[in-house]
Design an enzyme around this catalytic site. Structure first.
Site, mmCIF file in Angstrom:
data_model
loop_
_atom_site.group_PDB
_atom_site.id
_atom_site.type_symbol
_atom_site.label_atom_id
_atom_site.label_comp_id
_atom_site.label_asym_id
_atom_site.label_seq_id
_atom_site.Cartn_x
_atom_site.Cartn_y
_atom_site.Cartn_z
ATOM 1 N N LYS A 205 0.834 -1.191 0.000
ATOM 2 C CA LYS A 205 0.000 0.000 0.000
ATOM 3 C C LYS A 205 0.875 1.251 0.000
ATOM 4 O O LYS A 205 1.976 1.253 0.561
ATOM 5 C CB LYS A 205 -0.870 0.041 1.265
ATOM 6 C CG LYS A 205 -1.926 -1.037 1.378
ATOM 7 C CD LYS A 205 -2.662 -0.902 2.709
ATOM 8 C CE LYS A 205 -3.706 -1.978 2.897
ATOM 9 N NZ LYS A 205 -4.872 -1.782 2.031
ATOM 10 N N ARG B 123 -10.129 -11.699 2.421
ATOM 11 C CA ARG B 123 -11.079 -12.708 1.944
ATOM 12 C C ARG B 123 -10.447 -14.104 1.895
ATOM 13 O O ARG B 123 -11.154 -15.097 1.947
ATOM 14 C CB ARG B 123 -11.624 -12.299 0.584
ATOM 15 C CG ARG B 123 -10.609 -12.253 -0.556
ATOM 16 C CD ARG B 123 -11.085 -11.442 -1.720
ATOM 17 N NE ARG B 123 -11.085 -10.006 -1.421
ATOM 18 C CZ ARG B 123 -11.467 -9.055 -2.262
ATOM 19 N NH1 ARG B 123 -11.885 -9.386 -3.476
ATOM 20 N NH2 ARG B 123 -11.439 -7.798 -1.920
#
Length: 462
Positions: A239, A313
């Site tokens: 990020k 996820r």
């Protein structure tokens, strides 16, 4: 936080809070006496919505609080929380005329939250007396659960790693005579949690999976699964700095699940509660998983990695597969899963997904009743094609190239790991309040769990 809402001791006097509006201000000041009227005039108090003024009054009462409200009703359920910072530390009670007293008390208490683990304690806060009609014990269950969720999210990752998060789960369940296990490190591979291991293996702090249960084994089974990514660098798809600053909150799903579990156990709801949390740090090292890797999963599906920054996820998929194996009566997962949900609905309105129409209706009803906003989004099957992979059973991110429907496709990915459970619901929460408002101090936030507590209590207590 719970200490801000009390049962009034008859031996202790408290200051009344009056709902003042443009239509009743004159009559209210007339009743309070000339000193109160003079003081209100000197301070230019006109009962503007949200305004607060402590006024002197004659007699033993000594003082009263005027709180500006709309002519007909409070501007929001938790508006009363706005007075917490305006009042000196003392005991108060609501005078007659306040609508929705219970929600007002809850807003006051929620606004009284302070995270002071790393600072000197703030000034003492005011306390508000609850009338006998309010179920104070139940309110305290709710406040304790919210506080637990907020505290965990606000704690930085240097003090809340995978080990500490798993320990917090164990501590909560031991408190209520629950039991379970924590699977650590390479044992995750032996126990068939390959994606939990893959996401967490690059960190110097070993990944783990906490699995704890409580309650009568013959009661309806309620299973809660929370995303416990204690910090998310993005992995090899790292990020940028502005995207990493708040990533201590990436375990917000786990924090909210624990807050809800705390409410359920404290209230002794007649359910068999199970909590499953994969606790990992998505870090970077030579052993980090990579874009284009193909991972095995507990479900047996092979998963192509499209982006290592979509790690939540993956760990949820293994945890949901475990939960689904016993087909619980209700399966809830909560996760700070996608930025797409924030783009669609903002930070204060988390989406939820379910195939179960009756459950969706129950959540929508309780969401409004509890002032815990949620919004249903569709598990739109045509978008499942966005998860196609040419080299594996499924890709875990949208491969269309356009980046459409990010929250929906994440939910669809998770749905592939649910086979036996009928009543499954996924919450894509933010877990954070960026701008302080009544009932919502800035920082870590509980979202959806007050609603879910009401849903579960209503559904199974009857």
């Amino acid at each position: 936080m719970r200490q801000s809402i009390i049962r009034q001791n008859e031996a202790v006097s408290s200051t009344p809070i009056y709902a003042a509006s443009e239509t009743n201000l004159d009559s209210l000041l007339e009743a309070l006496g000339p000193t109160a009227r003079h003081w209100a005039t000197l301070n230019g108090f006109s009962a503007a919505v949200g305004s607060v003024l402590l006024v002197p009054v004659e007699g033993e009462q000594g003082q009263a609080v005027l709180y500006g409200t709309p002519v007909e009703e409070l501007p929001s359920s938790f508006a009363l929380g706005g007075i917490v910072s305006a009042l000196p530390a003392a005991d108060y009670h609501l005078a007659a005329g306040f609508p929705d007293v219970e929600q007002g008390l809850l807003g006051f208490a929620l606004s009284s939250y302070r995270f002071d683990r790393y600072t000197k304690p703030a000034r003492p806060l005011p306390r508000l007396a609850a009338p006998e009609s309010v179920d104070l014990e139940r309110m305290h269950f709710i406040l304790d659960g919210v506080e637990l969720a907020r505290d965990l999210i606000n704690t930085p990752a240097n003090d809340l790693g995978p080990e500490e998060l798993a320990a917090a789960i164990e501590e909560l369940f031991v408190t209520y005579d629950g039991s379970g296990e924590i699977i650590v490190g390479d044992d995750l591979l032996e126990r068939d949690f390959p994606m939990v291991h893959a996401v967490g293996r690059a960190s110097s702090r070993a990944p783990r999976l906490a699995d704890f249960s409580w309650g009568d084994e013959n009661a309806p089974k309620v299973t809660l699964v929370g995303k416990g990514v204690i910090f998310d660098t993005g992995g090899l798809n790292i990020k940028p700095s502005n995207g990493m600053g708040l990533m201590k909150k990436d375990m917000g799903g786990a924090a909210n699940v624990l807050g809800l579990a705390s409410m359920i156990m404290a209230a002794n709801l007649p359910v068999r509660l199970r909590v499953i949390v994969p606790c990992v740090e998505n870090s970077i090292s030579g052993s980090a998983f990579r874009p284009s890797d193909i991972l095995a999963s507990r479900k047996g599906l092979t998963v192509e990695i499209g982006n290592t920054d979509a790690e939540g996820r993956l760990v949820l998929a293994d945890a949901l597969s475990l939960a689904d194996e016993e087909a619980p009566d209700l399966l809830v997962d909560m996760a700070t899963l996608t930025g797409a949900a924030r783009v669609a609905l903002g930070p204060d309105l988390p989406p939820f997904y379910t195939y179960h129409e009756e459950l969706a209706d129950e959540i929508a009803l309780m969401s409004e009743a509890s002032a815990d906003p949620l919004w249903r989004l569709p598990l739109w099957q045509p978008y499942m094609k966005y998860l196609d992979s040419k080299v594996a059973d499924i890709n875990h991110i949208n491969t269309s190239g356009a980046g459409f429907a990010g929250s929906i496709t994440a939910a669809l990915f998770l749905s592939r790991f649910i086979e036996n459970t009928t009543a499954w619901v996924h919450f894509d929460i933010y877990g954070w309040t960026p701008t302080e408002r009544p009932g919502k101090p800035s920082g870590g936030e509980a979202q959806g769990i007050r609603c879910l507590f009401d849903v579960i209590a209503e559904k199974y207590s009857s």
